[in-house]
Design a protein around this motif. Sequence first.
Motif, PDB file in Angstrom:
ATOM      1  N   ASN A 179       0.816  -1.220   0.000  1.00 51.57           N
ATOM      2  CA  ASN A 179       0.000   0.000   0.000  1.00 51.57           C
ATOM      3  C   ASN A 179       0.849   1.269   0.000  1.00 51.57           C
ATOM      4  OD1 ASN A 179       0.956   0.167   2.592  1.00 51.57           O
ATOM      5  ND2 ASN A 179      -1.032   0.117   3.599  1.00 51.57           N
ATOM      6  N   TYR A 211      -4.690   4.711 -12.093  1.00 52.54           N
ATOM      7  CA  TYR A 211      -4.632   5.779 -11.082  1.00 52.54           C
ATOM      8  C   TYR A 211      -5.501   5.430  -9.876  1.00 52.54           C
ATOM      9  CZ  TYR A 211      -4.925  10.475  -9.090  1.00 52.54           C
ATOM     10  OH  TYR A 211      -4.876  11.554  -8.241  1.00 52.54           O
ATOM     11  N   ARG A 212      -6.677   4.909 -10.151  1.00 54.28           N
ATOM     12  CA  ARG A 212      -7.589   4.539  -9.050  1.00 54.28           C
ATOM     13  C   ARG A 212      -6.947   3.485  -8.153  1.00 54.28           C
ATOM     14  NH1 ARG A 212     -13.491   3.656 -11.860  1.00 54.28           N
ATOM     15  NH2 ARG A 212     -14.154   5.843 -11.930  1.00 54.28           N
ATOM     16  N   ALA A 227      -3.881   2.937  -7.711  1.00 57.67           N
ATOM     17  CA  ALA A 227      -2.711   3.460  -6.997  1.00 57.67           C
ATOM     18  C   ALA A 227      -3.111   4.414  -5.873  1.00 57.67           C
ATOM     19  CB  ALA A 227      -1.785   4.160  -7.978  1.00 57.67           C
ATOM     20  N   PHE A 228      -4.047   5.302  -6.131  1.00 61.96           N
ATOM     21  CA  PHE A 228      -4.270   6.406  -5.186  1.00 61.96           C
ATOM     22  C   PHE A 228      -5.710   6.573  -4.700  1.00 61.96           C
ATOM     23  CE2 PHE A 228      -0.727   7.811  -7.984  1.00 61.96           C
ATOM     24  CZ  PHE A 228       0.281   7.662  -7.053  1.00 61.96           C
ATOM     25  N   GLN A 229      -6.649   5.826  -5.233  1.00 60.85           N
ATOM     26  CA  GLN A 229      -8.037   6.038  -4.826  1.00 60.85           C
ATOM     27  C   GLN A 229      -8.669   4.770  -4.265  1.00 60.85           C
ATOM     28  OE1 GLN A 229      -9.950   7.634  -8.366  1.00 60.85           O
ATOM     29  NE2 GLN A 229      -9.515   9.727  -7.733  1.00 60.85           N
ATOM     30  N   SER A 230      -7.856   3.913  -3.690  1.00 60.16           N
ATOM     31  CA  SER A 230      -8.419   2.653  -3.208  1.00 60.16           C
ATOM     32  C   SER A 230      -8.449   2.598  -1.677  1.00 60.16           C
ATOM     33  CB  SER A 230      -7.629   1.476  -3.778  1.00 60.16           C
ATOM     34  OG  SER A 230      -6.284   1.576  -3.378  1.00 60.16           O
ATOM     35  N   LEU A 287      -6.385   3.253   0.653  1.00 57.76           N
ATOM     36  CA  LEU A 287      -5.197   2.668   1.289  1.00 57.76           C
ATOM     37  C   LEU A 287      -5.164   1.141   1.241  1.00 57.76           C
ATOM     38  CD1 LEU A 287      -4.833   5.077   4.328  1.00 57.76           C
ATOM     39  CD2 LEU A 287      -3.333   4.929   2.352  1.00 57.76           C
ATOM     40  N   PRO A 317      -3.965  -2.371  -0.263  1.00 60.53           N
ATOM     41  CA  PRO A 317      -2.636  -2.668  -0.830  1.00 60.53           C
ATOM     42  C   PRO A 317      -2.702  -3.003  -2.317  1.00 60.53           C
ATOM     43  CG  PRO A 317      -3.412  -4.512   0.484  1.00 60.53           C
ATOM     44  CD  PRO A 317      -4.462  -3.456   0.594  1.00 60.53           C
ATOM     45  N   LEU A 348      -1.127  -1.021  -4.839  1.00 58.68           N
ATOM     46  CA  LEU A 348      -0.117  -0.355  -5.671  1.00 58.68           C
ATOM     47  C   LEU A 348       0.503  -1.332  -6.664  1.00 58.68           C
ATOM     48  CD1 LEU A 348       1.994   2.121  -3.498  1.00 58.68           C
ATOM     49  CD2 LEU A 348       0.754   2.607  -5.581  1.00 58.68           C
TER      50      LEU A 348
END
Lengths: 458, 325
Positions: free
Chosen positions: B68, B285-286, B288-291, B293, B295, B297
């Motif tokens: 994450n 993008y979602r 990576a950054f909109q989930s 936190l 894990p 990535l």
Amino acid sequence: MNRYLPRSARTYLALATILALTGAVTGCGPGGGGDSGDGKNLTMWTFKQSHVAALQKAAESFKQKTGIGVTVEAITPDDAFIARTQAAAQTRSLPDVFEVHTNGDDFTFGAAGLLEDLTEEATWTDRYLPSVAAEGTVTERYFKQSQEKGAKSAGIKLNQRFSVPLTIGTFGIVYANKERLTAAGITESPKTWEDFVAALAAVQKARPQDGGLSIGFQAPTTGMEWLMQPMAYGKLGKAGFTGLFSNDPARNWTSANGRSVLDSYNQVTPYWMPGTQTLTIDDADLAFAQGRSSFVVGGTFTLAFLSQNGMNTENIVTFPVPSPKGGAVPELSLAPFALTGLSVSATTKNKDGAVKWLEHLAQTDVASQFAKDALDIPPVDLGGDPTGNLGPVLGAMIGSFGSGADAYNPGDTTHQPPSYDAAVVARSLMELTPLKKADVPTAAAGVQKIIDGYWSGK
Amino acid sequence: MTTDVPTSLGAATVTRGRTGRGRGHRRRYQGREVAWAYAFVAPAIVLFAVMGVYTLFWGLQLSFVQWNGLTPTWLWVGLRNYTDLLWASPVFSPPVRAAALNTVWVMIAAPLLTVAISFPLALALNRARRFVGLLRSVYFVPYITTGIAVYLAWQYVLEPNGAINTLLGALGLGSLSQPQGWLGNPDTALPTLIVIMVWSAVPVATLLYLTGLQTIDPALTEAAQIDGASWWRVNLSVVWPLLRGITAVILLLNLRDALQGFQIFLIMTDGGPGDHTNVLGLQTYRLAFQSELAPTLGLASALGWMLFVAAVVVAFVNLRVTRER
């Protein structure tokens, strides 16, 4: 040009070039903002722009008292905050203090070793309202949840405390335009879901252009978590409601209970403000403040935004999302929970100062002033008459909070599967309403398929 | 003047040019000079090593782990991220498949429409005799103004009470207007975004075609005209084939944008309404950054690498096809 420089100067130039470039690419150069303070002054990150001025004001009194300065930095939106924290976690350049989503970010950050365990230091929690005093602590339920496969908070330990509350509140509050409601013949706040739908219909009929209900569906969880879930809790009660998120076909979304909830939720479909499915949360609130819609659903935090954008708060009627007639909880109320909390970074060079800052914000006078400046509700017990401290609107909102089994607590997520991502589920639910691309059985099956996936841990 | 460049600094031997002072003179660099050379080359090597090689391999490694971005360690999962995205996970693979379908539509429509509009536009601008500079500037405006502000302006134009619906109403074409806005209707949202992408891409494509048109020998078109070819025939049978290379570049640039770009989707709809304008770039993008936190990535990295491979394949196919013709 180089040959005109003395040899020593050339040496220094070459070294400076190498160091500068190396520093630039590794991000280790001086002045990279966001790192822990100098041991005396503190840095704090927040994802709430509306809290910055209020925190800075509180920081002034803190500096007068302790000599410790606090620099507050807002990093918005949430995904930028997350990305910045991820980067800072790798370079160990975290701030001293974070504002976090309570029982969410704090547990995930804590599990990653980014936060101090405040169990010993947080000695002032008796100042908080009893219902939220323990929020930020790993209780038995959260510990159990953290041990599920794929849990975001895997690694936290029972009874660790990673944050103390800063603001409290709840979702599921309907804001209505008082004048328009009255003009449509609605003089009392709706007491049931059916009354609410009837009020929507009446105002829509009276004002076809701007009589609708707005909600920021670009963040798809708003419709599901702020409007449908409180109604579902009122309709089914706690056991029935938590069963919706299970993988038991007799209790989950594909059951009769689930389809019945979706049927009721679908009743608002004709009354959405046109284009509400494209609006952000702020856009939806703005539409209400500017009179382009007559209803908006939000939380306690919505009031500050409406006021900041010129809405006359005296022209607002607020009421919790009501329970359907014959529901398991006829008088549905909303339980407050800690929306945001304060955490201390594990890399801080001034842990004592950071803890003092947290304690300072929990003092009654500081918390009251913060609440008035930020138009948000503090977790501190302000006594029997919060109106006197916070003014009539915030005071009335506090007065409407409920507790016990009849109160819906949106902050309790322990019934959800591990690694549950509400946005994914909510996007699927949007096919039912407002998009009208799926009927109730199809929408129920779509939602359940995703939830089953989370339970399977894949 | 010619200079033989040493194949490596280690050899440190150079043959100076055949003209000038050093003619025929060979000398060996001294240790100090070699050190200086290394010192001055080092920043570029460090920069490339860190920004290029290190991040590339780090990113590839990331695609095989569950992480994450916060914890000091990550969990090695091998190829599971790839299989989860492609078919194995009931949570992650359906949105990827839906986003892939949307991406394919964008990859087909955006480049073809860009070419279909920019080529005739370039022909028209090439024939213009008056206000040439003004016209070229006007048609280039969308390119220099494209960005967040313009996308937000488009949002206003496309909303239920926006300019397009108002215009349609005023023209008596109210039945064509979109009561939920052009971005609010799941059936019109993606085509609308494609139109805006084309609007943004046409200026550069037109400029490239104009550049190409001005390199064509007028004798070729005049010869065709003397042989009786019409304006259409000249452009289709003489000019268009001569500009095939430029068309390939335009298609390639727009395919790359369609495959990997997601700025317009993030700003204008964030993939909505629902999930109807989600594309693979945005899905990355979602994850990576909109989930929230979660894990994911590693999943984002895996999807990024699959996009990279797809981009290489598309570029290769595109070049082969245009070369064969």
